[in-house]
Design an enzyme around this catalytic site. Sequence first.
Site: not given
Ligand code: ATP
Length: 326
Positions: A25, A131, A158, A191
């Site tokens: 998209a 999530d 189940r 449950e």
């Molecule tokens: P999920 O919800 O599935 O875990 P997510 O997007 O929360 O996905 P993360 O592993 O937390 O997954 O983050 C993905 C990437 O985003 C990290 O590997 C990093 O490269 C970047 N990232 C996360 N937090 C930061 C931060 N505070 N500063 C810069 N980059 C970040």
Amino acid sequence: MAQVKCIGVLTSGGDAPGMNAAIRAVTRAAIFNGMRVVGIKRGYYGLVYNEMEEFYSKSVSNIIQQGGTILKTARCKEFVTPEGRKQAFDNMRAEGIDALVVIGGDGSLSGARIFAEEYDIPIVGLPGTIDNDLGGTDSTIGYDTALNTIVEAVDKIRDTATSHERLFLVEVMGHMAGYLALNGAIASGAEAAIVPEMETEIDQLADLINHGFRKSKNSAIVLVAENPATGGALGLKQRIKEEFPEYDARVTILGHLQRGGSPTAADRILASRMGAQAITALKEGQRNVMIGIKNGELVYVPFSKATTHKHTIGSAELDIVKMLSI
Ligand code: ATP
């Protein structure tokens, strides 16, 4: 504000069904609006290490029905450092990219917020995570598909739980938000649901065993959100073994099964609407917002709000599971 001429699109963090529909998209809406599109591989890793390719309309043909992400996804520790982000910015500019669309979860959008503030780049985020744990949106891309996968699995469990008169603890993802556990439990007639929002909910287990399973039921299924602190379903099984040794509790961890599969129609539609809206947002001069959905309407959610976990699960929601499983 300068007009956006070329966008980069990436998927980052955990993959989610519907990410491909979102990439499609974003790509097609951008091309429709006269923009160039660059596909960035492996999330922020591809920005830092220059793994990018020109995207055309046909680059995203025949992917709307595919799970996973054609762009691949990764976790990139270099991007967390200022040096890594400088490299990412230099590569992005060398490629002629002047705006980004980031599809991912809270970590990915936190990274986007920091990058956008540091380099004054327009970035629009799309909530891509099974999530459903992002703030400012009722749903995220991948959540509906994962929920349906859980329901299908629990329906099968189940059958064996009933035949053997057993208690099953089914662990699902969502260590920060219990939507998969709660709504998976409601939809499969389980449950109970053990969710991270209600720490004391663990005591519902004793209640369930004493007043439900023991009196009227010959089998029970409890959906447990993964929880590194308590050990999730395995931690709970240990507790049952100690407190109710007469029960034959079994654990099924659904794990990465929940991330795969063809996206449901709901996820394809959500991803398509949000992807197109991301391009509209950039055209409007919006920046540093995530596209969310509230009561069926697309909304712009500042990154700071999107990355703040919502806490909308309370005892009323869990009471529904309890009331309907008597
Ligand atoms: P999920 O919800 O599935 O875990 P997510 O997007 O929360 O996905 P993360 O592993 O937390 O997954 O983050 C993905 C990437 O985003 C990290 O590997 C990093 O490269 C970047 N990232 C996360 N937090 C930061 C931060 N505070 N500063 C810069 N980059 C970040």
